[in-house]
Design an enzyme around this catalytic site. Structure first.
Site, PDB file in Angstrom:
ATOM      1  N   SER A   1       0.849  -1.179   0.000  1.00 11.67           N
ATOM      2  CA  SER A   1       0.000   0.000   0.000  1.00 11.67           C
ATOM      3  C   SER A   1       0.897   1.245   0.000  1.00 11.67           C
ATOM      4  O   SER A   1       1.692   1.432  -0.917  1.00 11.67           O
ATOM      5  CB  SER A   1      -0.961  -0.040   1.186  1.00 11.67           C
ATOM      6  OG  SER A   1      -2.026   0.848   1.002  1.00 11.67           O
TER       7      SER A   1
ATOM      8  N   HIS B   1      -7.512  -5.608  -1.567  1.00 16.12           N
ATOM      9  CA  HIS B   1      -6.371  -4.907  -0.969  1.00 16.12           C
ATOM     10  C   HIS B   1      -5.923  -5.579   0.327  1.00 16.12           C
ATOM     11  O   HIS B   1      -4.784  -5.423   0.740  1.00 16.12           O
ATOM     12  CB  HIS B   1      -6.784  -3.453  -0.691  1.00 16.12           C
ATOM     13  CG  HIS B   1      -5.653  -2.539  -0.342  1.00 16.12           C
ATOM     14  ND1 HIS B   1      -4.668  -2.195  -1.243  1.00 16.12           N
ATOM     15  CD2 HIS B   1      -5.350  -1.878   0.803  1.00 16.12           C
ATOM     16  CE1 HIS B   1      -3.807  -1.360  -0.670  1.00 16.12           C
ATOM     17  NE2 HIS B   1      -4.197  -1.153   0.572  1.00 16.12           N
TER      18      HIS B   1
END
Length: 656
Positions: A516, A629
């Site tokens: 991320s 994610h």
């Protein structure tokens, strides 16, 4: 001979969490999350501790997820959410004196967040519905996979949920005896994390507009006449609300977005009679809540503050300097730590007689277990022993704390984890790990990825650079608008610091990885320096211009974090984009990305891969189908193992 930790050992990690004492204090329920036998999903089971005998017993057994437990006020019933494999979650009940599970609902859209009314006659729960759908529908409409999708709103997708279809979270009231379901809310907003007042006349919840979900309000609804009112002013973001036992106050956690999503969560107390609100934690420069980064905690529940019976104070989680622990707060605003050690407390429950707590806790050398903490004492009594055999059989590397002064004069904290096995006179590669967020916090928790890399013969350095939580509001806010500057300096200084402090590190064999924001930093680093021999970027950002329009949060996150937009600041966004510096990349780069990541969409990895490949650079792209994610933390167990294996093999090839 002890074994070295492998990627596959991830399946042996169990999350023991969410303890909840029964109202009479004679029992406590908690959950255990584990990988199922097929290794394609997780099971969550309810366990109960008999407080008088100290015995543990399993209350649910079938495959599936049995979680979000809630006791009735008399302690005779336990409500929970039951999700059988390949089915939507429903509300279920079990009697505390024995008997089977009774499924109370059959709502085709699923149920969550059960909360009993004080008299035990009703359960308030959440349901996700479209405007034209009803809780009384017998089944969902069949979806036409070839039908065009039409969107009129800015927020039309969300990571982990995919492309949205206009569903809103509504609160329903379920009759415990008959199972009859009645709508409580129906406005075109989301209504989440609801709680019932001790008198049973009021419902408090958090309300948000689906188009501005980063703004939310604390709302109060009368269960007698159905009228509702906002306690807050539609300027902040809130996560949790609860009533004091005497029903006179509302406590809620959130912030007024002073530093956008870098703002520390605070505690607010609203006097329901005087209609006045005070910020209790104004003088406490700490993050209220759990902001620990990790990969070994699953199925965590929202932790409500735990009030004392006299309504004069409560206990809440606090994160500070790599630790997550428990503070006591008085309604006058006094605060002191009850427990803040080198550990990661994820959930806790206060016994009704207020003499002790049950806490779920991890340490750097142990995954989560349940412990009993007697208030006023420092020692813990361990209740569960899920990982005893695992820890006895494996070599566990214990991280050592490090600290150094940043170029701005702040002290930056972190850790160095040594290789699990070392030989005198031999040197070892070093891997720099960078957390996501950027407003998260590395700390005193078990990290399976780090243990696997240490078992592979690497040292790991991980720090909390500027932008991290845990070191004050200004430290956290410092990185906004300056990604790749002070944060880049911090992580590079960390490498310099440990290379100087530990003579067994080989400065010619350096690796870097992160996910991320940590993936952005990995991309940024390899475009700025050739110091690293290998890099792995995960669920990353490479191009802020395209990120703006394709991420589920891009259009506001980019403004908040990079201080720019695609209309007037394209040059600034491009200047902060790692893709701009792709010609300078000489470090072999493995790109890991989830196909259904809508937070940092897969095109971010694909753009970087195409540019590097076209330029003849050493790179490889790995995509995980149907993954979001959150792959590294709660994704498909097999894919989580594959992800670790790809990291392991890339570094093995490039750093040997």
């Amino acid at each position: 001979m002890k074994k070295l930790i492998t990627a596959e050992d991830l399946t042996q990690i169990v999350s023991v969490s969410h303890p909840v004492y029964s109202p009479d204090g004679k029992k406590a329920v908690f959950t255990k999350v584990s990988v199922n036998e097929k290794k394609d999903d997780y099971n969550i089971h309810l366990w109960v501790r008999d407080e008088e005998r100290g015995e543990l017993s399993q209350w649910t057994f079938d495959d599936g997820k049995h979680h979000q437990p809630a006791w009735s006020k008399d302690g005779k019933q336990l409500a929970f959410i039951l999700q059988k494999p390949k089915e939507v979650p429903q509300l279920a009940l079990i009697q505390s004196d024995g008997g089977g599970i009774r499924t109370l609902t059959n709502i085709p859209y699923g149920v969550s967040q059960p909360v009993f009314s004080p008299d035990g006659a009703f359960i308030y729960a959440a349901v996700s519905l479209k405007q034209e759908e009803s809780v009384h529908d017998e089944k969902k409409e069949e979806r036409d996979d070839f039908a065009p999708a039409v969107y009129d709103d800015l927020t039309y997708k969300a990571d982990g949920r995919g492309f949205l279809d206009g569903r809103l979270t509504q609160i329903v009231k379920i009759d415990v005896r008959s199972g009859e379901v009645e709508m409580v809310t129906s406005e075109s907003h989301h209504h989440v994390n609801h709680v019932v007042s001790p008198c049973g006349k009021w419902l408090a919840y958090i309300q948000s507009n689906p188009q501005t979900f980063y703004i939310s309000d604390i709302c109060l609804l009368s269960l007698e006449d159905g009228t509702s009112k906002k306690i807050t002013q539609s300027t902040g973001a809130y996560t949790t609300v609860s009533f004091s036992p005497n029903g006179e106050s509302l406590l809620y956690i959130g912030h007024e977005r002073e530093f956008e999503n870098a703002t520390f969560l605070s505690l607010w107390l609203h006097d329901l009679k005087e209609k006045k609100t005070v910020q209790l934690s104004e003088m406490l420069d700490m993050y209220v809540g759990n902001c620990m980064a990790g990969d070994s905690v699953m199925g965590e529940a929202n932790q409500l503050p735990q009030w004392t019976k006299d309504s004069q104070g409560f206990y809440a989680l606090v994160s500070d300097q790599g630790s997550t622990g428990i503070y006591y707060f008085s309604i006058e605003g006094l605060a002191y730590p009850v427990r803040l050690e080198a550990e990661h407390v994820t959930n806790f429950s206060l016994h009704p007689d207020e003499s002790k707590m049950l806490i779920s806790r991890l340490s750097p050398v142990s995954p989560s277990e349940l412990y009993e903490l007697t208030l006023g004492e420092s020692s813990l009594k361990q209740i569960t022993f899920e990982h005893d055999d695992f820890l006895k059989e494996h070599v566990i590397s214990e991280p050592e704390p490090i600290s150094f002064q940043s170029k701005e004069g702040d002290i930056v904290h972190g850790w160095l984890m040594k290789p699990a096995q070392m030989e005198e006179g031999k040197t070892y590669p070093l891997i720099l790990e960078i957390h996501g967020g950027p407003h998260a916090m590395y700390g005193h928790t078990y990290f399976h990825e780090f243990q696997m890399l240490a078992a592979e013969g690497y040292a790991i350095v991980y720090i909390n650079p500027h932008g991290s939580h845990g070191y004050g509001q200004m430290f956290t806010d410092r990185v906004r608008g300056s990604y790749g500057d002070v944060d880049y300096e911090d992580v590079m200084l960390a490498v310099d610091h440990v290379l100087e402090a530990y003579d067994f590190l080989d400065e010619t064999r350096l690796g870097v990885t992160g996910g991320s924001y940590g993936g952005f930093m990995t991309n940024w680093i390899v475009g700025q320096t050739d110091r690293f021999r290998a890099a792995v970027t995960q669920r990353s950002i490479s191009n802020w211009i395209s990120f703006y329009g394709i991420s589920d949060i891009g259009y506001f996150f980019t403004k908040w974090q990079i201080d720019g937009d695609i209309y007037d600041s394209v040059d600034k966004l491009w200047d902060r984009s790692p893709l701009k510096y792709v010609k300078q990349v000489n470090t072999p780069l493995l790109i890991l990305h989830s196909d259904e990541d809508y937070r940092c969409p897969v095109d971010q990895g694909e753009q970087l891969f195409v540019a590097l490949k076209e330029l003849g650079k050493d790179t490889r792209l790995v995509k995980f189908p149907k993954a979001s994610h959150d792959l590294s933390r709660s994704g498909h167990p097999g894919q989580r193992i594959q992800r670790l294996t790809f990291i392991q093999e890339w570094f093995r090839e490039k750093l040997s």
